[in-house]
Every structure is written in C-alpha cells, then in structure tokens.
Design a protein around this motif. Structure first.
Motif, PDB file in Angstrom:
ATOM      1  N   ALA A   1       2.371 -23.861  14.181  1.00 58.90           N
ATOM      2  CA  ALA A   1       2.227 -25.113  14.610  1.00 58.90           C
ATOM      3  C   ALA A   1       2.156 -26.210  13.547  1.00 58.90           C
ATOM      4  O   ALA A   1       2.807 -27.065  13.516  1.00 58.90           O
ATOM      5  N   VAL A   2       1.203 -25.903  12.708  1.00 58.23           N
ATOM      6  CA  VAL A   2       1.017 -26.780  11.632  1.00 58.23           C
ATOM      7  C   VAL A   2       1.046 -25.890  10.149  1.00 58.23           C
ATOM      8  O   VAL A   2      -0.169 -25.739   9.531  1.00 58.23           O
ATOM      9  N   PRO A   3       2.147 -25.488   9.730  1.00 57.08           N
ATOM     10  CA  PRO A   3       2.015 -24.573   8.611  1.00 57.08           C
ATOM     11  C   PRO A   3       1.620 -25.138   7.264  1.00 57.08           C
ATOM     12  O   PRO A   3       1.244 -24.392   6.105  1.00 57.08           O
ATOM     13  N   GLY A   4       1.706 -26.485   7.043  1.00 54.39           N
ATOM     14  CA  GLY A   4       1.531 -27.141   5.852  1.00 54.39           C
ATOM     15  C   GLY A   4       2.501 -26.644   4.993  1.00 54.39           C
ATOM     16  O   GLY A   4       3.731 -26.460   4.978  1.00 54.39           O
ATOM     17  N   VAL A   5       2.090 -26.239   3.703  1.00 50.10           N
ATOM     18  CA  VAL A   5       2.985 -25.876   2.534  1.00 50.10           C
ATOM     19  C   VAL A   5       3.547 -24.339   3.017  1.00 50.10           C
ATOM     20  O   VAL A   5       4.361 -23.806   2.109  1.00 50.10           O
ATOM     21  N   ALA A   6       2.857 -23.521   3.692  1.00 50.51           N
ATOM     22  CA  ALA A   6       3.062 -22.176   3.974  1.00 50.51           C
ATOM     23  C   ALA A   6       4.209 -22.086   4.918  1.00 50.51           C
ATOM     24  O   ALA A   6       4.727 -23.095   5.700  1.00 50.51           O
ATOM     25  N   LYS A   7       4.919 -21.043   4.673  1.00 48.56           N
ATOM     26  CA  LYS A   7       6.271 -20.905   5.554  1.00 48.56           C
ATOM     27  C   LYS A   7       6.017 -19.543   6.796  1.00 48.56           C
ATOM     28  O   LYS A   7       5.547 -18.553   6.079  1.00 48.56           O
ATOM     29  N   PRO A   8       6.439 -19.985   7.934  1.00 52.66           N
ATOM     30  CA  PRO A   8       6.329 -18.788   8.943  1.00 52.66           C
ATOM     31  C   PRO A   8       7.326 -17.967   8.443  1.00 52.66           C
ATOM     32  O   PRO A   8       8.330 -18.126   8.095  1.00 52.66           O
ATOM     33  N   MET A   9       6.772 -16.606   8.563  1.00 52.98           N
ATOM     34  CA  MET A   9       7.432 -15.465   8.050  1.00 52.98           C
ATOM     35  C   MET A   9       7.195 -14.050   8.856  1.00 52.98           C
ATOM     36  O   MET A   9       6.246 -13.964   9.447  1.00 52.98           O
ATOM     37  N   ALA A  10       7.916 -13.298   8.833  1.00 56.12           N
ATOM     38  CA  ALA A  10       7.880 -12.061   9.242  1.00 56.12           C
ATOM     39  C   ALA A  10       7.234 -11.107   8.303  1.00 56.12           C
ATOM     40  O   ALA A  10       7.084 -11.462   7.025  1.00 56.12           O
ATOM     41  N   PRO A  11       6.568 -10.018   8.844  1.00 54.67           N
ATOM     42  CA  PRO A  11       6.026  -9.397   7.767  1.00 54.67           C
ATOM     43  C   PRO A  11       6.697  -8.704   6.697  1.00 54.67           C
ATOM     44  O   PRO A  11       7.890  -8.211   6.992  1.00 54.67           O
ATOM     45  N   TRP A  12       6.200  -8.662   5.430  1.00 55.95           N
ATOM     46  CA  TRP A  12       7.215  -7.920   4.377  1.00 55.95           C
ATOM     47  C   TRP A  12       6.775  -6.458   4.298  1.00 55.95           C
ATOM     48  O   TRP A  12       5.880  -6.076   5.086  1.00 55.95           O
ATOM     49  N   TYR A  13       7.535  -5.750   4.176  1.00 65.80           N
ATOM     50  CA  TYR A  13       7.469  -4.329   4.016  1.00 65.80           C
ATOM     51  C   TYR A  13       6.114  -4.014   2.972  1.00 65.80           C
ATOM     52  O   TYR A  13       6.007  -4.292   2.099  1.00 65.80           O
ATOM     53  N   PRO A  14       5.111  -3.591   3.720  1.00 67.43           N
ATOM     54  CA  PRO A  14       3.756  -3.414   3.079  1.00 67.43           C
ATOM     55  C   PRO A  14       3.514  -2.065   2.226  1.00 67.43           C
ATOM     56  O   PRO A  14       2.643  -2.147   1.528  1.00 67.43           O
ATOM     57  N   GLN A  15       4.203  -1.345   2.506  1.00 70.44           N
ATOM     58  CA  GLN A  15       3.923   0.060   1.810  1.00 70.44           C
ATOM     59  C   GLN A  15       4.205   0.404   0.774  1.00 70.44           C
ATOM     60  O   GLN A  15       5.319  -0.298   0.054  1.00 70.44           O
ATOM     61  N   VAL A  16       3.575   1.228  -0.135  1.00 63.66           N
ATOM     62  CA  VAL A  16       4.086   1.451  -1.590  1.00 63.66           C
ATOM     63  C   VAL A  16       4.403   2.738  -1.853  1.00 63.66           C
ATOM     64  O   VAL A  16       3.357   3.517  -1.840  1.00 63.66           O
ATOM     65  N   PRO A  17       5.737   3.269  -1.417  1.00 64.25           N
ATOM     66  CA  PRO A  17       5.669   4.671  -1.470  1.00 64.25           C
ATOM     67  C   PRO A  17       5.759   5.363  -2.967  1.00 64.25           C
ATOM     68  O   PRO A  17       6.908   4.901  -3.618  1.00 64.25           O
ATOM     69  N   THR A  18       4.552   5.741  -3.162  1.00 58.13           N
ATOM     70  CA  THR A  18       4.204   6.107  -4.592  1.00 58.13           C
ATOM     71  C   THR A  18       4.780   7.345  -5.044  1.00 58.13           C
ATOM     72  O   THR A  18       4.289   8.293  -4.510  1.00 58.13           O
ATOM     73  N   LEU A  19       5.928   7.482  -6.061  1.00 55.87           N
ATOM     74  CA  LEU A  19       6.134   8.632  -6.459  1.00 55.87           C
ATOM     75  C   LEU A  19       5.220   9.145  -7.605  1.00 55.87           C
ATOM     76  O   LEU A  19       5.102   8.402  -8.416  1.00 55.87           O
ATOM     77  N   GLN A  20       4.530  10.092  -7.216  1.00 47.96           N
ATOM     78  CA  GLN A  20       3.560  10.722  -8.243  1.00 47.96           C
ATOM     79  C   GLN A  20       4.212  11.742  -8.889  1.00 47.96           C
ATOM     80  O   GLN A  20       4.732  12.633  -8.506  1.00 47.96           O
ATOM     81  N   TYR A  21       3.877  11.707 -10.166  1.00 45.25           N
ATOM     82  CA  TYR A  21       4.396  13.118 -10.958  1.00 45.25           C
ATOM     83  C   TYR A  21       3.371  13.497 -12.168  1.00 45.25           C
ATOM     84  O   TYR A  21       2.535  12.837 -12.410  1.00 45.25           O
ATOM     85  N   GLY A  22       3.524  14.708 -12.456  1.00 41.65           N
ATOM     86  CA  GLY A  22       2.757  15.228 -13.481  1.00 41.65           C
ATOM     87  C   GLY A  22       3.329  16.644 -14.065  1.00 41.65           C
ATOM     88  O   GLY A  22       4.158  17.139 -13.363  1.00 41.65           O
ATOM     89  N   GLY A  23       3.169  16.962 -15.219  1.00 38.31           N
ATOM     90  CA  GLY A  23       3.455  18.286 -15.674  1.00 38.31           C
ATOM     91  C   GLY A  23       3.891  17.941 -17.172  1.00 38.31           C
ATOM     92  O   GLY A  23       3.403  17.062 -17.975  1.00 38.31           O
ATOM     93  N   LEU A  24       4.688  18.756 -17.556  1.00 33.00           N
ATOM     94  CA  LEU A  24       5.213  19.001 -18.843  1.00 33.00           C
ATOM     95  C   LEU A  24       6.727  18.160 -19.144  1.00 33.00           C
ATOM     96  O   LEU A  24       7.436  18.631 -18.310  1.00 33.00           O
ATOM     97  N   THR A  25       6.641  17.321 -19.994  1.00 36.43           N
ATOM     98  CA  THR A  25       7.963  16.569 -19.988  1.00 36.43           C
ATOM     99  C   THR A  25       9.038  17.330 -21.017  1.00 36.43           C
ATOM    100  O   THR A  25       8.572  18.420 -21.619  1.00 36.43           O
ATOM    101  N   GLN A  26      10.186  16.904 -21.034  1.00 37.85           N
ATOM    102  CA  GLN A  26      11.333  17.560 -22.029  1.00 37.85           C
ATOM    103  C   GLN A  26      10.762  17.313 -23.385  1.00 37.85           C
ATOM    104  O   GLN A  26      11.460  17.921 -24.228  1.00 37.85           O
ATOM    105  N   HIS A  27       9.894  16.158 -23.632  1.00 38.73           N
ATOM    106  CA  HIS A  27       9.254  15.985 -24.967  1.00 38.73           C
ATOM    107  C   HIS A  27       8.290  16.929 -25.119  1.00 38.73           C
ATOM    108  O   HIS A  27       7.465  16.696 -26.230  1.00 38.73           O
TER     109      HIS A  27
END
Ligand SMILES: [Zn+2]
Lengths: 708, 118
Positions: free
Chosen positions: A406-432
């Motif tokens: 009703a009174v957003p002021g400087v804020a903008k009414p908005m739908a949720p952002w995609y919140p998750q952070v699908p983190t690719l984890q890696y580890g091991g021996l590289t080509q170097h």
C-alpha cells in the motif's frame, strides 16, 4: 589447610563460581541485535560536530576507503568465491556494532558479525594471556559466534589512534575449504553433527604487531585440503584491513578521531531511525507466508519455513513459528543468521539507498522460536544453513511485499527472486597436477523476481550479493579439468505472470583431463519449486540435476562430437528423452555429495528463475509473443498459461483471438472455482501425507491457517 | 466510488465506508475487511504440471511433483482474475496471509485526507 586441600577447595570454588574451563559462544552476545547504547566517547564525539555536513563527508570518506580496499582484496585473494563477490570489508564501532560496510559484496555480514568483536572485547580484552593492542590480528570462522556459516572467515584488527582504541576493521571472505570430514569445498553435506564440519575457530588472536603467527596458520593449514588458500587469504584479508587502517589514520590526522567516531555512531542511528520511519508508513496488520524446501541434504523430505510479520506503528516483529524443528543435517541456521537474512531483504531489495549497517536489524523486532531449524543451538551442524535461509527468503519476500504494497515508498513491490544457490562443489587433482577444492560460481546466475511494473531480470545475481558475477566458462576450463558443453537459458525456467520472473541458465560440464576429480551439488527444488509467485503470478519450475555417464567414457564422447554430435540438443530434458549418446542417464534432486566422477561424465545443472507477478492473463500479448519467439517459454506454456493465440508461420500474436481465449479462460475459472468452505472440505488433510517425511507445523486450528 | 477505496494489494482494496474487501479490477465486494479475503474468492486445486510442463514421463521431470506440490489458485468471483497462487503440499492449511488492522487503516486514511484538505 594443606596446599593440596586449598587447591582442591579453590578448584571447587572455581567450579561453583562458574569459572569456565572453556569459553563457548556467549548466548547474551548472540542474542543482541540492537545497537549498544551510546558511550560517553560517542556522546562527546557527536557533540563536537558543529556542521552536520561533516558527517556526510565522513561517511563518503569511509565508504571510499572501504571500497578501494575490497577491490584490492578481490584481486589478491585466492578464494574463487571472492572473485565474484562473496566478501566484504567494513568497520565496527569500538563496542562492536557493524557501522559501515562496502556496498558491494555480501552486505548481510553487516547484520551478523557484530558479535565477533563483542566476544573479543568481553572475553579477551582483560584476559592476561590475550588482550587487545594496536597491531593485533584476530580471526574467526565458527558460525556459532557470528557470521553466516563456517566457510566465511572473519579477520579483525583493532583501529587505534594515539593509543586509543577507536574502532574495529573487518575483512570477510568465503573460503571454499574447511577440512570437513567427508566433503571437500567447505560445505559438509554429509555431516550430522558439527564435528564433521571441519575446522571451527572461535574469535582468537592469531598475530601481534601486524605479524600473523606462522605456527598458528600452520595449525589451520594442517586441518584443510587447500593449505595454500588459507595462507594466501589470511594475508590478503590482513592486507585489506591494513589498507583501511592506513587510510583511516590519514583521515583522523587530517580531520579528527572524533569525526570518525561520530560518523559511525550517526550512520548506525540514522539508518535505524530511517528504516523505522519507512516501516511506519505500512498499514498495521499481520502478514504471513510459508515456503517448503524439498531436500534435507541426504534425503528428499519436505520441511517448512514460516514467516509471520506483525506491523504496529514503527515496529515490525518477525516471527518464524511453524518452521521445521532443527535436524541432524547441516541445514540448521543460527538465529543471528535468520535475523541477518531479514536484514538482507531490507538492504538489497527494499532500501538499497541506505548504508549497509547493523542499524537495519536494530530497527526490527524478532520473536524467533527456539529449537527450530532457523534458531539452531551451537552443537548442531550448520555449514549449509544458507540453503535453509534462502528458502526462508521466498516466504519472507512474499510477506514483506504484502505488508508494504500500500505504501512502498522507495521500495518496489516484487515477486520473490530465485533464492537458492545451486553450488557446484569440486575437488581433486587438476590437469595442472594441482590439488584443489572449491565451489564454482554459476550459482550466481539466479533469475530476478518480477516487479509490479516490469519483468524480472535474467541471470541477475544471488539474493545475498547484488554486485556479483557468475564467471566465465573459458576461465573455468583453463583452471579445472572440465569441458564446457553449453550454457543457455532453457524454456519455461522462470515464473509466469502479468510480469514474468527473470529466467536463468542451464549449463553442462564434462569431466576432462583428470582421473581424480569429483563434483557435488548442494541445492534443492527437484520436486517442489524453490520460488513462489506474487499476487496471482506463478513460481518457478523445478530444477533437477541431470547426469550422463556415456558408455565408452570420454573416448566415446570425443568420437560422437567428431561425428557432428548428432542429437546434441544443448538442453538437459531433451537429452534425457532422446538419449543421443549411449550411456546411463540420471535425473534427480539437485543434491549430490562431491564424489569422484569418471572422465567423460556429463554434469548438467540449472539455476532457477524468479517468481512471476500478477495474473498471467493480464500479460501483454505482444510481450508473451516475444517470450515465445525468444524461446523463454514453450508453445505449451504460451497456450496453457498465457492463452496466447499466434500465427505459427509469421510468429506473430493474434491479439484479438488472444483476448477471446482469455475471456473464455476467465469464464472457465468461474466455472471450476469452488467457494472457500467447499474447497477446504475437499482439500483439507489433517496430517501431512506420509511420503513427504514432512517437518514443521500442519495445524488447521492455527490462527495462521485459513480457519483462524 | 472506487477512487475512495484504499488499495491494499495489486488486486485488493478496502472500502472505508462499508469496510469491505473489493476486487481492484471489477469492484466485486469480496467480504468484510476484518475477515480473511480468501473466504470470498473462488479456489481451485491446480495440478502443477499444467503450469510447469513435465519434459518426460517419470520422476524429476522438471515439473513439480504433483504428490508433493499443488498450486491453489484464487479467483475473483466477479471477473475471474487470478489474485493469488499458493504452492502447498496437498492438504496443507491455507495461509491467512493478510490480516489488516482495519481501524488503524481507516484512522490513517482520514488523517491523510484531513492533511490533504488543509
Ligand atoms: Zn474482480
């Protein structure tokens, strides 16, 4: 009394007087989120300000100092996460309130690390074996003492001027390796207690006279898989902090220490007051939302995150009752992280015009139910607390948008952002032939939520770091044993609505050039979407992980590509349905521990899109047509969701026919829709379906439920 | 007169005279503002695969799993606009998402009107 008797007496006296044999997290400090009361020195410093413009000058100067320092730290640090923005530099008052943070980086650290200098001041200042002196270097990563989770390492130095302790300078970086028992990369997917999560450092002194003790660093290095990372980044954080110190010394010499003290105090107080003033404009009432997360790291299981906001006058009380109880998985979040997540929404999505300070959360009230997954105690595993917090954000964003519309002021009414952070984890021996363990940065390509007056932004950024990057595939190929097969925006990977959410990307890597390398992924949203919609808009789709293990390994892939890569569709779901290369195809929840892969294995991941805003039938037919032409939506969605009618040859919208189709759909809604009571009678289940393994409240008598 | 109504969300407004919820699009009277506006709407249990298409048969088809997730859609009985969607596990309580303090709202509105009149 004999000496033996007296020392025994002393031992019991100490025990009874609660002399600690060990210092653990301080519940009182951890529960603090208001600003400390003004000190006499702060009163004095503020009284010395004759021209209020000096305070603006002070703030600009401090912000410039911090900004140049964070840019330097980003360049010299070894952390992959730092390169794309998972870091911050800031200053805290002497009392420990986080006064000014850089505007780039993870600014919610400004809401969650004030407890670290407060702990140091309370426990180490007067401890004869520790103390606080100019040139001291303190370090911390145990989230039970503050911060968000253990991969975030805080380095603090006290700022002195002519023998007076004026402030604290902090540098924080997400370091992608902590020596967890099973999983590399800092996230302990399979930890069931905190003891499986690797090294946990309570706030401690690691150096004096600006020199870090090599034996202490060596102790840390011996606990982790990437000792070089630790050495480099303790140094880079110290260098960044010292750069701030040097330039603030210049500032105090040029102006005065009083101006610095007054600037910090004034920023904290004015931010708090301004946030309250803006909230006061919202209509009084209670606003609620829930979100459901579909994976507990080791099993698919639905758990609830609930938000209730009560707004009265200039007070906004945040409650989380109804959320899942805490669990023996690394998803528990400490209450200070929960408060910081609320702060994050206000800083990054509502009031980006205000300085990032502890003043944000100080303006809010929190009633967080203990024993829940968002109020973990210090024994519980928590290195993936962020997944829970990001799920909470979906609910939080919906509730806040409803409260402020009703009174957003400087804020903008908005739908949720995609919140998750699908983190690719890696580890091991590289080509170097280098041993490495870390996380990859495509996770930053989250789709933005739709706004009340326009579409969301594609692959915009993670919810916690507005200025960040998702990295170049070519750089990753050069550094790691990976061959990038594609990166593109697949169809229907966002929320539909009058304004659609921003879409996000899918990408595919093949393991190439190493026989000893593993990938893992920590996310969720394989069965239950991670993003909800807003005001009649829809949420995002599901984003499972697709894995292909070609029979014949890397040689078979090479031959297939040489032969023209027949059937290579550059999109996971069509690869799965058409199986253009012989092999094993697996699709599942985007949650896989980082285990060794076979060269030639193909790993396909998606980041999700933002939520849609408003009834999709109100979307401009031309805009929906453009979505279709660009491949953002499938013909199926164009027809079923948007009721778009178009000329398939010219690919142009038939606006008139679309309006007719939409009118028909509105009539169909009236025909199929049921009145509330009739609907509930058919819908209502008094307990959750067994197969969900559901965690959280499910109470039709609760005032938060519709029956209330 | 809809111009006097107080806009509360994209699709909802409150009439200060009758203290009732109204659809912002068509003006339909939804119910008392002191009550849950959802009680005055039409509801539908949507199979999520009708919105988020499945890409192949079987599990993890890129669509939400309908045995885990349903979409409750809320329509205005006057014009059929979709005011709200709720992603819920099947049978889960429906959220009473907006419980506005009507007296405070009306007091504020008249304060603002008086302020403007002056
Ligand atoms: Zn209507």
């Amino acid at each position: 009394m004999s000496t033996a008797e007296s020392s025994t007496a002393q031992f019991f006296a100490d025990l009874l007087n609660n002399q600690p044999v060990m210092y653990g997290p301080d519940p009182e400090i951890n529960a603090e989120y208001r600003l400390r009361p003004r000190t006499e020195r702060e009163d004095e410093a503020l009284a010395a300000i004759t021209d209020p413009a000096d305070l603006s000058v002070g703030l600009s100067r401090v912000e410039a100092v911090l900004q140049s320092s964070i840019e330097m730290m980003q360049q010299i640090s070894a952390s992959a996460a730092a390169k794309w923005g998972d870091l911050i530099v800031g200053i805290y008052t002497k009392e420990g309130d986080f006064a000014v943070a850089t505007s780039s980086g993870v600014n919610m650290f400004s809401a969650t690390t004030s407890s670290v200098p407060k702990f140091i001041a309370r426990y180490w200042a007067d401890e004869p074996t520790v103390g606080i002196a100019e040139g001291d270097v303190f370090y911390h990563n145990d989230a039970n003492y503050g911060g968000t989770h253990n991969p975030d390492h805080t380095l603090l130095i006290p700022l002195f001027w002519k023998g007076e302790h004026i402030a604290w300078i902090g540098a924080i970086i997400h370091e992608g390796e902590n020596g967890a028992a099973i999983d590399p990369g800092g996230f302990s997917v399979r930890a069931t207690t905190k003891y499986g999560e690797g090294i946990r450092i309570p706030p401690m002194k690691i150096g004096e006279n600006y020199i870090v003790r090599r034996d202490v660093v060596n102790l840390f290095q011996n606990q982790v898989r990437d000792p070089m990372l630790w050495l480099t980044d303790i140094r880079s954080k110290l260098a960044a902090s010292r750069a701030v110190e040097r330039r603030l010394h210049d500032f105090m010499a040029e102006r005065s220490p009083e101006l610095l003290i007054a600037t910090m105090r004034s920023v904290l107080e004015t931010t708090e007051a301004e946030v309250r003033r803006r909230i006061a404009a919202w209509p009084d009432g209670i606003y609620r939302a829930s979100h459901f997360a579909d994976c507990t790291l080791m099993e698919e299981r639905l758990f609830k995150l609930s938000v209730e906001l009560e707004k009265r006058g200039d007070r906004l009380t945040v409650r989380t009752k109804g959320s899942s109880p805490s669990i023996d998985r690394a998803l528990n979040a400490q209450a200070h992280f929960t408060r910081a997540m609320v702060g994050n929404l206000f800083m990054n999505f509502l009031y980006g015009d205000l300085p990032r300070t502890a003043g944000f959360i100080a303006a809010l009230d929190f009633e967080l139910e203990p024993g829940s997954i968002v109020t973990a105690d210090s024994e519980q595993p928590s290195s993936l607390s962020l997944l829970t917090m990001f799920s909470l954000n979906s609910a939080l964003h919906q509730a806040v948008t409803k409260a402020m519309y009703a009174v957003p002021g400087v804020a903008k009414p908005m739908a949720p952002w995609y919140p998750q952070v699908p983190t690719l984890q890696y580890g091991g021996l590289t080509q170097h032939l280098q041993v490495t363990a870390n996380v990859s940065t495509e996770m930053n390509a989250a789709g933005g939520g739709a706004l009340h007056d326009r579409d969301g932004e594609h692959a915009a950024g993670p919810i916690f770091a507005p200025v960040s990057d998702w990295g170049e595939m070519e750089l990753r190929e050069a550094e790691l044993p990976l061959l990038g097969l594609w990166r593109r925006i697949p169809a229907d990977n966002h929320g539909f609505g009058k304004f659609r959410g921003g879409a996000s990307v899918e990408w595919a890597y093949m393991l190439y050039g190493s026989q000893m390398f593993g990938f893992g992924l920590t996310s969720m949203g394989g069965r239950f979407p991670v993003t909800g919609g807003m005001f009649g808009g829809y949420g995002g789709s599901c984003t499972p992980l697709t894995r292909i293990r070609p029979s014949g390994g890397v040689d078979a892939v090479r031959q297939w590509l040489l032969d023209g890569g027949k059937g290579l569709s550059f999109e996971a779901s069509t690869m799965v349905s058409s199986q253009p290369i012989a092999g094993e195809y697996l699709v599942g929840n985007p949650m896989q521990p980082a285990d060794p892969r076979v060269e030639g294995d193909i790993w396909i991941q998606r980041v999700g899109g933002g939520g849609g805003y408003g009834d999709p039938l109100e979307r401009d037919p031309e805009a929906a047509m453009l979505d279709l032409r660009r491949g953002l939506i499938s013909p199926e969605v164009a027809t079923q969701v948007y009721r778009l009618v178009w000329d398939e040859e010219r690919m142009e919208a038939d606006v008139e026919a679309t309006e007719a189709a939409r009118a028909e759909e509105r009539r169909a809604r009236l025909a199929r829709g049921r009145g509330y009571d009739e609907f509930v009678a058919a819908w209502r289940a008094d307990s959750p379906p067994e197969h969900l393994g559901y965690l959280g409240s499910w109470d039709w008598a609760d005032p938060g439920a519709g029956e209330g | 007169m809809s111009s006097q109504r107080i806009r509360v969300t994209e699709y909802l407004e409150i009439d200060p005279e009758s203290t009732t919820w109204h659809c912002e699009r068509c003006g339909h009277a939804i119910g008392p503002a002191s009550e849950n506006y959802k009680r005055g709407l039409l509801l539908h249990d949507r199979d999520p695969r009708e919105i988020h298409p499945a890409r192949f048969e079987g599990e993890h088809s890129f669509a939400p799993d309908p045995s885990w997730c349903r979409i409750v859609e809320y329509y205005c009985p006057g014009c059929g606009v979709q005011l709200e969607t709720e992603y819920l596990p099947p049978g889960h309580p429906l959220a009473h998402d907006i419980q506005i303090d009507v007296d405070a709202l009306l007091a504020r509105a008249s304060e603002i009107r008086e302020g403007q009149a002056r």
